[in-house]
Design a protein around this motif. Structure first.
Motif, PDB file in Angstrom:
ATOM      1  N   GLY A   1      95.611  35.461  32.657  1.00  0.00           N
ATOM      2  CA  GLY A   1      94.677  34.358  32.502  1.00  0.00           C
ATOM      3  C   GLY A   1      94.986  33.140  33.337  1.00  0.00           C
ATOM      4  O   GLY A   1      94.293  32.122  33.211  1.00  0.00           O
TER       5      GLY A   1
ATOM      6  N   GLU B   1      89.807  33.344  36.255  1.00  0.00           N
ATOM      7  CA  GLU B   1      89.981  34.196  35.082  1.00  0.00           C
ATOM      8  C   GLU B   1      90.171  33.413  33.792  1.00  0.00           C
ATOM      9  O   GLU B   1      90.190  33.998  32.709  1.00  0.00           O
ATOM     10  CB  GLU B   1      91.194  35.113  35.282  1.00  0.00           C
ATOM     11  CG  GLU B   1      91.091  36.056  36.462  1.00  0.00           C
ATOM     12  CD  GLU B   1      90.008  37.108  36.274  1.00  0.00           C
ATOM     13  OE1 GLU B   1      89.691  37.423  35.109  1.00  0.00           O
ATOM     14  OE2 GLU B   1      89.478  37.599  37.290  1.00  0.00           O
ATOM     15  N   THR B   2      90.310  32.088  33.902  1.00  0.00           N
ATOM     16  CA  THR B   2      90.682  31.287  32.729  1.00  0.00           C
ATOM     17  C   THR B   2      89.664  31.391  31.607  1.00  0.00           C
ATOM     18  O   THR B   2      90.006  31.653  30.443  1.00  0.00           O
ATOM     19  CB  THR B   2      90.874  29.816  33.134  1.00  0.00           C
ATOM     20  OG1 THR B   2      91.920  29.729  34.109  1.00  0.00           O
ATOM     21  CG2 THR B   2      91.252  28.973  31.925  1.00  0.00           C
TER      22      THR B   2
ATOM     23  N   PHE C   1      89.650  34.847  30.049  1.00  0.00           N
ATOM     24  CA  PHE C   1      90.847  35.100  29.254  1.00  0.00           C
ATOM     25  C   PHE C   1      90.774  34.393  27.908  1.00  0.00           C
ATOM     26  O   PHE C   1      91.109  34.967  26.864  1.00  0.00           O
ATOM     27  CB  PHE C   1      92.098  34.648  30.015  1.00  0.00           C
ATOM     28  CG  PHE C   1      93.379  34.884  29.261  1.00  0.00           C
ATOM     29  CD1 PHE C   1      93.942  36.141  29.196  1.00  0.00           C
ATOM     30  CD2 PHE C   1      94.016  33.831  28.616  1.00  0.00           C
ATOM     31  CE1 PHE C   1      95.123  36.366  28.497  1.00  0.00           C
ATOM     32  CE2 PHE C   1      95.191  34.037  27.914  1.00  0.00           C
ATOM     33  CZ  PHE C   1      95.746  35.302  27.859  1.00  0.00           C
TER      34      PHE C   1
END
Length: 294
Positions: free
Chosen positions: A124, A129-130, A133
């Motif tokens: 993440g 991708e944060t 995630f």
């Protein structure tokens, strides 16, 4: 049973073996203190080895609310273990969630670290991708509370960076899945909410990385996709860091290939103990490719 107590009153179950320079092993989200058995047996022959189950993982206490869990708490719980055992310093070895805790321990308590092994660290972390995630952390927490630990383990154990363990070591994988199913659903859900889903991106911690001078080894499997780019980031920004990538390995590298993992960590600890671990030569980070810039 031996327990250390944190500053907020949480009791942490720990185990230790051996004598000599202390090495502390910090487990991942899907594991507990038992996952380090191969390392406790190997390194316990020449070092004092300690591992424990994080808050939320029985036989450690399971605080009932997510507010009792955080990335800083995870790092500070390492201090609670050291203080309880009267250790001024130790080599800290962490995988995944434990790798994040180890890195943040270096940021927050650098003087207490002889060295840091940050393994499988990066889920993440990449900016793109944060959001995904954090959303998955919420799904995991809801699944844990709604379906229970056993059903969750049957799904989570087969993630894309864990099937490598099943393929290499079916018996070891079966043990991993069984032990995962024995965890506390509440503790695991609170860990997802308070630690995993709320921790800062590694890409927002570059200044802390650049200030870190503790000897550091970054370890990752070459099929642990979410950790490859963050591993390079940490190697580039931490001036005392080396990076080693284990071939044909996923996320649970200490279980997948314990011989190679133990060798890499063992060689690293020997160099640190001998005072031979280097800081990066500034000339190694010049912008020129050849060093022949005008």
């Amino acid at each position: 049973m031996p327990f250390a107590t944190t500053d907020d009153g949480v009791k942490l179950y720990y185990e230790e073996v051996g004598s000599g320079a202390p090495i502390v092993f910090v487990h991942e989200f899907a594991a507990d203190h038992r996952s380090w058995e191969g390392q406790m047996r190997h390194f316990g022959q020449r070092y004092r080895c300690i591992t424990w189950s994080a808050r939320g993982y029985p036989p450690s206490d399971v605080p009932e609310t997510p507010e009792s869990y955080s990335q800083n708490r995870a790092a500070d719980d390492i201090v609670a273990i050291l203080d309880h055992l009267g250790l001024a310093q130790a080599h800290i070895v962490g995988l995944s969630m434990g790798g994040f805790a180890t890195l943040h321990f270096g940021f927050r308590h650098a003087k207490r670290a002889k060295s840091l092994v940050v393994a499988g660290c990066g889920y993440g972390a990449e900016k793109q991708e944060t959001t995904k995630f954090k959303g998955e952390a919420e799904v995991v927490a809801r699944t844990l509370l709604g379906e229970g630990m056993q059903k969750f383990a049957e799904k989570y154990a087969y993630g894309p960076t864990r099937v490598q363990l099943e393929n290499k070591d079916p018996r070891g994988f079966a043990q991993f899945k069984k032990e995962l199913g024995e965890h506390s659903a509440l503790g695991s859900a609170n860990t997802q909410i308070g630690v995993q889903g709320a921790r800062p991106s590694l890409y927002d911690l570059v200044e802390q990385m650049r200030a870190l001078t503790v000897p550091t080894l970054i370890l990752t499997g070459d099929e642990d996709w979410p950790c490859l780019a963050p591993g390079i980031l940490m190697k580039r920004e931490i001036p005392s860091a080396a990076l080693s990538v284990m071939p044909n390995c996923g996320h649970t590298i200490n279980l997948e290939d314990p011989d190679q993992f133990n060798r890499l960590v063992g060689d690293f600890v020997v160099q640190v103990e001998a005072g031979r671990w280097p800081q990066r030569d500034p000339r190694a980070v010049r912008t020129s490719i050849t060093g022949m810039e005008k």
